[in-house]
Design a protein around this motif. Structure first.
Motif, PDB file in Angstrom:
ATOM      1  N   GLU A 162      10.406 -30.143 -42.314  1.00 45.18           N
ATOM      2  CA  GLU A 162       9.124 -29.437 -42.082  1.00 45.18           C
ATOM      3  C   GLU A 162       8.202 -29.727 -43.312  1.00 45.18           C
ATOM      4  O   GLU A 162       7.078 -29.986 -43.449  1.00 45.18           O
ATOM      5  CB  GLU A 162       8.929 -27.970 -41.610  1.00 45.18           C
ATOM      6  CG  GLU A 162       9.401 -27.987 -40.340  1.00 45.18           C
ATOM      7  CD  GLU A 162       9.607 -26.361 -39.724  1.00 45.18           C
ATOM      8  OE1 GLU A 162       9.346 -26.174 -38.652  1.00 45.18           O
ATOM      9  OE2 GLU A 162      10.111 -25.591 -40.830  1.00 45.18           O
ATOM     10  N   ILE A 163       9.020 -29.146 -44.485  1.00 41.96           N
ATOM     11  CA  ILE A 163       8.306 -29.296 -45.659  1.00 41.96           C
ATOM     12  C   ILE A 163       8.057 -30.771 -45.992  1.00 41.96           C
ATOM     13  O   ILE A 163       6.860 -31.167 -46.710  1.00 41.96           O
ATOM     14  CB  ILE A 163       9.290 -28.979 -47.057  1.00 41.96           C
ATOM     15  CG1 ILE A 163       9.136 -27.156 -46.737  1.00 41.96           C
ATOM     16  CG2 ILE A 163       8.711 -29.014 -48.271  1.00 41.96           C
ATOM     17  CD1 ILE A 163      10.196 -26.358 -47.563  1.00 41.96           C
ATOM     18  N   ASP A 164       8.804 -31.601 -45.721  1.00 40.05           N
ATOM     19  CA  ASP A 164       8.508 -33.095 -46.094  1.00 40.05           C
ATOM     20  C   ASP A 164       7.288 -33.665 -45.268  1.00 40.05           C
ATOM     21  O   ASP A 164       6.251 -34.204 -45.850  1.00 40.05           O
ATOM     22  CB  ASP A 164       9.666 -34.176 -45.516  1.00 40.05           C
ATOM     23  CG  ASP A 164      10.564 -33.906 -46.431  1.00 40.05           C
ATOM     24  OD1 ASP A 164      10.501 -33.486 -47.581  1.00 40.05           O
ATOM     25  OD2 ASP A 164      11.878 -34.440 -46.253  1.00 40.05           O
ATOM     26  N   ARG A 165       7.224 -33.035 -43.981  1.00 49.70           N
ATOM     27  CA  ARG A 165       5.866 -33.341 -43.238  1.00 49.70           C
ATOM     28  C   ARG A 165       4.587 -33.093 -43.710  1.00 49.70           C
ATOM     29  O   ARG A 165       3.839 -33.447 -43.889  1.00 49.70           O
ATOM     30  CB  ARG A 165       6.086 -33.002 -41.907  1.00 49.70           C
ATOM     31  CG  ARG A 165       7.360 -33.974 -40.958  1.00 49.70           C
ATOM     32  CD  ARG A 165       7.050 -33.447 -39.609  1.00 49.70           C
ATOM     33  NE  ARG A 165       8.487 -33.498 -39.133  1.00 49.70           N
ATOM     34  CZ  ARG A 165       9.402 -32.584 -38.534  1.00 49.70           C
ATOM     35  NH1 ARG A 165       8.982 -31.400 -38.284  1.00 49.70           N
ATOM     36  NH2 ARG A 165      10.583 -32.975 -38.315  1.00 49.70           N
ATOM     37  N   ILE A 166       4.792 -31.701 -44.224  1.00 52.81           N
ATOM     38  CA  ILE A 166       3.635 -31.020 -44.732  1.00 52.81           C
ATOM     39  C   ILE A 166       3.220 -31.735 -45.988  1.00 52.81           C
ATOM     40  O   ILE A 166       1.842 -32.072 -46.378  1.00 52.81           O
ATOM     41  CB  ILE A 166       3.883 -29.436 -45.099  1.00 52.81           C
ATOM     42  CG1 ILE A 166       4.009 -28.611 -43.757  1.00 52.81           C
ATOM     43  CG2 ILE A 166       2.785 -28.921 -46.001  1.00 52.81           C
ATOM     44  CD1 ILE A 166       4.188 -27.203 -44.004  1.00 52.81           C
ATOM     45  N   VAL A 167       4.160 -32.273 -46.835  1.00 57.92           N
ATOM     46  CA  VAL A 167       3.892 -32.981 -47.986  1.00 57.92           C
ATOM     47  C   VAL A 167       3.016 -34.185 -47.568  1.00 57.92           C
ATOM     48  O   VAL A 167       2.020 -34.581 -48.097  1.00 57.92           O
ATOM     49  CB  VAL A 167       5.269 -33.343 -48.868  1.00 57.92           C
ATOM     50  CG1 VAL A 167       5.103 -34.179 -49.867  1.00 57.92           C
ATOM     51  CG2 VAL A 167       5.831 -31.860 -49.476  1.00 57.92           C
ATOM     52  N   ALA A 168       3.629 -34.870 -46.678  1.00 55.88           N
ATOM     53  CA  ALA A 168       2.956 -36.039 -45.991  1.00 55.88           C
ATOM     54  C   ALA A 168       1.698 -35.770 -45.723  1.00 55.88           C
ATOM     55  O   ALA A 168       0.761 -36.548 -45.998  1.00 55.88           O
ATOM     56  CB  ALA A 168       3.924 -36.784 -44.848  1.00 55.88           C
ATOM     57  N   TYR A 169       1.439 -34.834 -44.911  1.00 55.19           N
ATOM     58  CA  TYR A 169      -0.015 -34.416 -44.757  1.00 55.19           C
ATOM     59  C   TYR A 169      -1.031 -34.171 -45.817  1.00 55.19           C
ATOM     60  O   TYR A 169      -1.837 -34.754 -46.116  1.00 55.19           O
ATOM     61  CB  TYR A 169       0.092 -33.178 -43.606  1.00 55.19           C
ATOM     62  CG  TYR A 169      -1.336 -32.766 -43.425  1.00 55.19           C
ATOM     63  CD1 TYR A 169      -2.332 -33.489 -42.837  1.00 55.19           C
ATOM     64  CD2 TYR A 169      -1.619 -31.303 -43.699  1.00 55.19           C
ATOM     65  CE1 TYR A 169      -3.523 -32.968 -42.512  1.00 55.19           C
ATOM     66  CE2 TYR A 169      -2.880 -30.927 -43.444  1.00 55.19           C
ATOM     67  CZ  TYR A 169      -3.866 -31.753 -42.792  1.00 55.19           C
ATOM     68  OH  TYR A 169      -5.215 -31.389 -42.630  1.00 55.19           O
ATOM     69  N   LEU A 170      -0.331 -33.173 -46.609  1.00 51.90           N
ATOM     70  CA  LEU A 170      -1.229 -32.980 -47.889  1.00 51.90           C
ATOM     71  C   LEU A 170      -1.682 -33.992 -48.901  1.00 51.90           C
ATOM     72  O   LEU A 170      -2.736 -33.989 -49.431  1.00 51.90           O
ATOM     73  CB  LEU A 170      -0.587 -31.838 -48.498  1.00 51.90           C
ATOM     74  CG  LEU A 170      -0.149 -30.357 -47.898  1.00 51.90           C
ATOM     75  CD1 LEU A 170       0.265 -29.508 -48.858  1.00 51.90           C
ATOM     76  CD2 LEU A 170      -1.713 -29.769 -47.515  1.00 51.90           C
ATOM     77  N   GLU A 171      -0.736 -35.147 -48.716  1.00 56.34           N
ATOM     78  CA  GLU A 171      -0.999 -36.041 -49.563  1.00 56.34           C
ATOM     79  C   GLU A 171      -2.128 -36.969 -48.935  1.00 56.34           C
ATOM     80  O   GLU A 171      -2.779 -37.869 -50.035  1.00 56.34           O
ATOM     81  CB  GLU A 171       0.194 -36.988 -49.702  1.00 56.34           C
ATOM     82  CG  GLU A 171       1.313 -36.365 -50.848  1.00 56.34           C
ATOM     83  CD  GLU A 171       2.423 -37.165 -51.008  1.00 56.34           C
ATOM     84  OE1 GLU A 171       2.894 -38.144 -49.932  1.00 56.34           O
ATOM     85  OE2 GLU A 171       3.093 -37.280 -52.039  1.00 56.34           O
ATOM     86  N   THR A 172      -2.445 -36.811 -47.842  1.00 53.33           N
ATOM     87  CA  THR A 172      -3.562 -37.385 -47.219  1.00 53.33           C
ATOM     88  C   THR A 172      -5.023 -36.711 -47.626  1.00 53.33           C
ATOM     89  O   THR A 172      -5.895 -37.504 -47.270  1.00 53.33           O
ATOM     90  CB  THR A 172      -3.399 -37.704 -45.918  1.00 53.33           C
ATOM     91  OG1 THR A 172      -3.525 -36.394 -45.209  1.00 53.33           O
ATOM     92  CG2 THR A 172      -2.314 -38.042 -45.182  1.00 53.33           C
ATOM     93  N   LEU A 173      -4.847 -35.530 -48.115  1.00 48.00           N
ATOM     94  CA  LEU A 173      -5.988 -34.816 -48.409  1.00 48.00           C
ATOM     95  C   LEU A 173      -6.721 -35.227 -49.685  1.00 48.00           C
ATOM     96  O   LEU A 173      -6.697 -34.357 -50.602  1.00 48.00           O
ATOM     97  CB  LEU A 173      -5.814 -33.357 -48.301  1.00 48.00           C
ATOM     98  CG  LEU A 173      -5.206 -32.773 -47.108  1.00 48.00           C
ATOM     99  CD1 LEU A 173      -4.874 -31.431 -46.952  1.00 48.00           C
ATOM    100  CD2 LEU A 173      -5.911 -33.230 -45.693  1.00 48.00           C
ATOM    101  N   ARG A 174      -7.288 -36.541 -49.699  1.00 53.39           N
ATOM    102  CA  ARG A 174      -7.892 -36.936 -51.107  1.00 53.39           C
ATOM    103  C   ARG A 174      -9.350 -36.554 -51.057  1.00 53.39           C
ATOM    104  O   ARG A 174      -9.953 -36.254 -49.982  1.00 53.39           O
ATOM    105  CB  ARG A 174      -7.749 -38.512 -51.257  1.00 53.39           C
ATOM    106  CG  ARG A 174      -6.220 -38.762 -51.052  1.00 53.39           C
ATOM    107  CD  ARG A 174      -5.948 -39.933 -51.875  1.00 53.39           C
ATOM    108  NE  ARG A 174      -4.859 -39.886 -52.377  1.00 53.39           N
ATOM    109  CZ  ARG A 174      -4.318 -39.335 -53.697  1.00 53.39           C
ATOM    110  NH1 ARG A 174      -5.447 -39.187 -54.405  1.00 53.39           N
ATOM    111  NH2 ARG A 174      -3.233 -39.343 -54.121  1.00 53.39           N
TER     112      ARG A 174
END
Ligand code: CUA
Length: 329
Positions: A317-329
């Motif tokens: 879940e943490i990996d997925r959250i990281v992947a999501y937050l990285e799109t928040l440019r």
């Protein structure tokens, strides 16, 4: 992007030797005046003291070569009087008068000098981060304040908890953020660039990790930054979409806002454009990649005392959250 530690360059930046804004320049000029006056007074008093000591040794040594008639007490007092008046009355009066006039003059020119329609930014101190709001543009960010260069900008300083102090030495003096009140500080930066500041009032365990970064842009750069920040977060897909679900289900939304989603918590930093920022975790980590994973996995290991709870999330879940937050440019 880079995290901000206590590297030599950062210390130099915080030391802020060179003023880069008009308020800092005013303070710098006053500081040098105080320094020169203090140095001159020290040299004069030191010289008088040395001369007095030398004379006394001369008078009292009693050796045949240096023996002199002990001067009559009244005559000696008369001879000393001009020195007492000059050193004890005139010198302090002149020095203090100059300091007083110069200080009042500086204070007057440091008073809020922004026009009524100047860009106004609300800066709210939290344990241990800075909330930054642009009320007219509806933009909310954290830990960095973007401004147009060569333009006076009004900062309204608030505190959500305890007393903090806003200090970006290259741009302006310190001003406290006090609960239940608003202090105004006007800053300007001569030219585009990054100016690092720190919280300058002890505010708890992580006081030392409370940097604030002022980023000055040219006019066009500032307008486009503001426009990008006003946009809602992009619609995620794939792993990022699963990341948003994990974010919302994992309780993160209770404290964080991501505009364009149902996350609207207000205790922690707004994350709408978190990946565009210079740092997270009080300057200790980058807002992407392994740093971000480390932060979400165990924030207390990075920043003891941090108010963010340890999340109850699986590594996937943490990996997925990281992947999501990285799109928040
Ligand atoms: Cu906030 Cu020290």
């Amino acid at each position: 992007m880079r995290a901000i530690g206590w590297g030599t360059a950062d210390v130099a930046a915080v030391a802020g030797i060179e003023p880069r804004g008009s308020a800092a320049r005013e303070i710098d000029t006053l500081w040098w005046l105080l320094f020169v006056l203090g140095a001159v007074a020290l040299v004069l008093v030191g010289a008088a003291l040395a001369a007095g000591l030398a004379r006394r040794r001369d008078d009292g040594s009693g050796g045949p070569a240096t023996r002199r008639e002990q001067p009559d007490a009244q005559e000696s007092e008369r001879a000393a009087r001009p020195w007492l008046v000059a050193g004890g009355v005139v010198l302090p009066l002149v020095t203090i008068a100059i300091v007083l006039v110069a200080t009042i003059d500086s204070m007057r020119s440091l008073e809020a000098r922004a026009d009524a329609d100047a860009l106004t930014i609300d800066v709210i101190g939290h344990q241990w981060w800075w909330e930054v709001r642009y009320p007219d543009a509806g933009v909310v960010t954290a830990n960095e304040i973007h401004i147009p260069a060569a333009t006076p900008v009004r900062l309204r300083l608030h505190s959500a908890d305890v007393v903090h102090s806003f200090w970006v030495p290259e741009l302006a003096g310190k001003l406290d953020l006090i609960p239940e009140r608003v202090n105004e500080l006007v800053i300007d930066a001569d030219r585009p660039g990054e100016y690092l500041g720190r919280c300058a009032e002890f505010c708890g365990l992580q006081h030392a990790n409370m940097p604030v970064l002022v980023v000055a842009h040219d006019d066009a750069g500032f307008r486009s930054w503001l426009q990008e920040q006003a946009d809602a977060a992009p619609e995620p897909d794939g792993a990022a979409a699963e990341g948003l679900t994990a974010f919302l289900d994992g309780g993160c939304a209770a404290c964080h806002t991501i505009s364009g989603t149902s996350a609207d918590g207000e205790r922690g930093p707004d994350l709408t454009h978190v990946a565009s920022r210079a740092f997270i975790a009080g300057g200790l980590l980058e807002p992407v990649g392994p740093d971000l994973r480390t932060w979400i996995t165990d924030p207390h290991a990075v920043k003891p005392g941090v108010l963010m709870p340890d999340p109850e999330l699986t590594p996937a879940e943490i990996d997925r959250i990281v992947a999501y937050l990285e799109t928040l440019r």
